[in-house]
Write a protein that holds these residues in place. Structure first.
Motif, mmCIF file in Angstrom:
data_model
loop_
_atom_site.group_PDB
_atom_site.id
_atom_site.type_symbol
_atom_site.label_atom_id
_atom_site.label_comp_id
_atom_site.label_asym_id
_atom_site.label_seq_id
_atom_site.Cartn_x
_atom_site.Cartn_y
_atom_site.Cartn_z
ATOM 1 N N VAL A 101 0.869 -1.064 0.050
ATOM 2 C CA VAL A 101 -0.007 -0.088 -0.073
ATOM 3 C C VAL A 101 0.772 1.283 -0.098
ATOM 4 C CG1 VAL A 101 -1.804 1.338 1.104
ATOM 5 C CG2 VAL A 101 -1.574 -1.135 1.260
ATOM 6 N N TYR A 116 1.711 1.262 6.752
ATOM 7 C CA TYR A 116 1.130 -0.102 6.424
ATOM 8 C C TYR A 116 2.413 -1.216 6.598
ATOM 9 C CZ TYR A 116 -3.144 1.915 4.566
ATOM 10 O OH TYR A 116 -4.425 2.273 4.437
ATOM 11 N N GLY A 119 2.683 -4.088 4.004
ATOM 12 C CA GLY A 119 1.375 -4.020 3.316
ATOM 13 C C GLY A 119 0.193 -4.860 4.026
#
Length: 337
Positions: A101, A116, A119
Motif C-alpha cells: 500500500v 502499512y 502491506g
C-alpha cells in the motif's frame, strides 16, 4: 510506534478496517533507530472476539489485528512442518506475500512504509507460497589458519532473502532454511580479506560450506568531518565500527577525524550525544576514503527539535540603588520540653 512494537526483534502489526484502510488508532512509525514500523497490517476494526463474562462482542484495536497474523503463521506452520519455529523464513514469507500500500505520509517506500509496513496480510497467499517453497538448510564453518574462527560475520543474499549471523565458539553458524536457488555468500572478519562466493542451495538436505579467512586485508587511510545541522564542526564526536572492538575515531576541534582501516564493509556508528541524534553510515573500504557525516538534531515524540541560535547582548539599563529595605531579624531560639 510505542513499546513493545519498537523492539527490533518484534514483528509489529498495524490495524486496518473492513475496507483495508489503516485505522485512526493504529500507530505510525518510525520505530527505534528509524526502523520501519509496523511490519505488516491486518484487520483490527469491528472484530468479533471474546469478552469478559463468557460472551462475545465486537472490538477494535491492534490487539485484534495481531492475532490475525499469529493465526496466519499457525496455518503456514501446519501446512509446512519444516517451516515451524523458523522465524527468519516466516518473516520473509509474511513480508513477501503482503499486499503493498503506497502511503508515504510518515516516510518509507511504496513497498515498505511507516503506515502499512510491508502491506496488508494475505493469509491464503502466505500458506500457498509456504507450501510451494522448496526449502534447504545452510551451515557455514569458518577457519583462520586451520583453526576454528568464532565471531566471523556470514551473510547469505539473493533477490528475496538476506540472512546475517556470526559464527559461534565452534566456528559454525546455521543460517536456517531458505528457498532453494542461487545465493551469494559473504564471509568477513576484522583485518581479514572478505570472502565472497556463489552457492546453490537445494532441497536435498543441508548445504555445508567451509570458508577460510586466513588472508590479511590491506589497510587504507580514512578521514572525514562531522558537522551539525548548521554545518558547524562537532568536536568530540565518536565514530565506531558496529559489531567490532576496534577503537573509535574521535573528531578534533575542527570536526575532523583520521585513521586507518582494513578493507571491508562496515556500519560506521557516529555519536555525539546531547542534542544530536546518532547516525549509522554504510562504509565500504577498498581504498583511501573520505566520509563526511552531517548529524541531525534529536526530536521528541511531538517533533520538536533542539538547535542553536545567535543571541545578542541585551543591556539591562541603569543600576539602581536599593532603598526602603528593612533588615530581617535574626533566627529565634526554640526550646523543646
Amino acid at each position: 510506534a510505542g513499546h513493545p512494537a519498537t523492539n527490533p526483534l518484534a514483528y509489529a502489526v498495524g490495524a486496518t478496517d473492513s475496507t483495508g484502510v489503516i485505522a485512526d488508532f493504529s500507530s505510525r512509525g518510525p520505530g527505534r533507530e528509524d526502523a520501519v514500523r509496523p511490519d505488516i497490517t491486518a484487520p483490527g476494526v469491528g472484530i468479533l472476539s471474546s469478552v469478559p463474562g463468557s460472551d462475545w462482542g465486537m472490538s477494535d484495536g491492534t490487539s485484534m489485528a495481531a492475532p490475525h497474523v499469529a493465526g496466519a503463521v499457525a496455518l503456514a506452520w501446519s501446512a509446512v512442518p519444516n517451516l515451524r519455529r523458523d522465524l527468519a523464513t516466516t518473516r520473509e514469507l509474511l513480508d513477501r506475500t503482503a499486499h503493498d500500500v503506497n502511503d508515504l505520509q510518515c516516510g518509507g517506500t511504496p513497498a515498505d512504509n511507516n503506515v502499512y509496513g510491508e502491506g496488508r496480510l494475505d493469509a491464503y497467499d502466505l500458506v500457498t507460497q509456504a507450501s510451494a517453497a522448496q526449502l534447504g538448510g545452510v551451515v557455514v564453518h569458518a577457519k583462520l589458519n586451520g583453526t576454528v574462527l568464532s565471531g566471523a560475520k556470514i551473510t547469505l543474499t539473493s533477490a528475496l532473502v538476506t540472512r546475517t549471523a556470526r559464527t559461534e565458539a565452534r566456528g559454525t553458524v546455521q543460517l536456517g532454511r531458505v528457498p532453494a536457488g542461487e545465493y551469494t555468500l559473504t564471509a568477513s572478519f576484522f583485518a581479514r580479506r572478505t570472502v565472497r562466493q556463489s552457492i546453490t542451495v537445494s532441497t536435498s538436505g543441508t548445504t555445508n560450506l567451509t570458508v577460510d579467512l586466513s588472508e590479511p586485508a590491506p589497510w587504507q587511510a580514512i578521514q572525514g568531518r562531522v558537522t551539525d545541522p548548521a554545518g558547524k564542526p562537532v568536536v568530540g564526536a565518536r565514530l565506531a565500527l558496529a559489531g567490532e572492538t576496534f577503537p573509535a575515531f574521535v573528531t578534533d576541534a575542527d570536526g575532523h577525524y583520521t585513521g586507518m582501516l582494513p578493507e571491508a564493509d562496515y556500519d560506521l556508528l557516529v555519536e555525539y550525544g546531547r542534542w544530536l541524534a546518532p547516525k549509522t553510515v554504510a562504509l565500504s573500504v577498498d581504498g583511501p576514503q573520505t566520509v563526511d557525516v552531517a548529524l541531525a538534531a534529536k526530536a521528541d515524540r511531538h517533533g520538536y527539535q533542539a538547535g542553536t541560535a545567535t543571541a545578542q547582548w541585551v543591556d539591562g539599563g541603569s543600576v539602581l540603588a536599593l532603598t526602603g529595605v528593612t533588615p530581617r531579624a535574626g533566627p529565634s531560639t526554640c526550646r523543646s520540653r
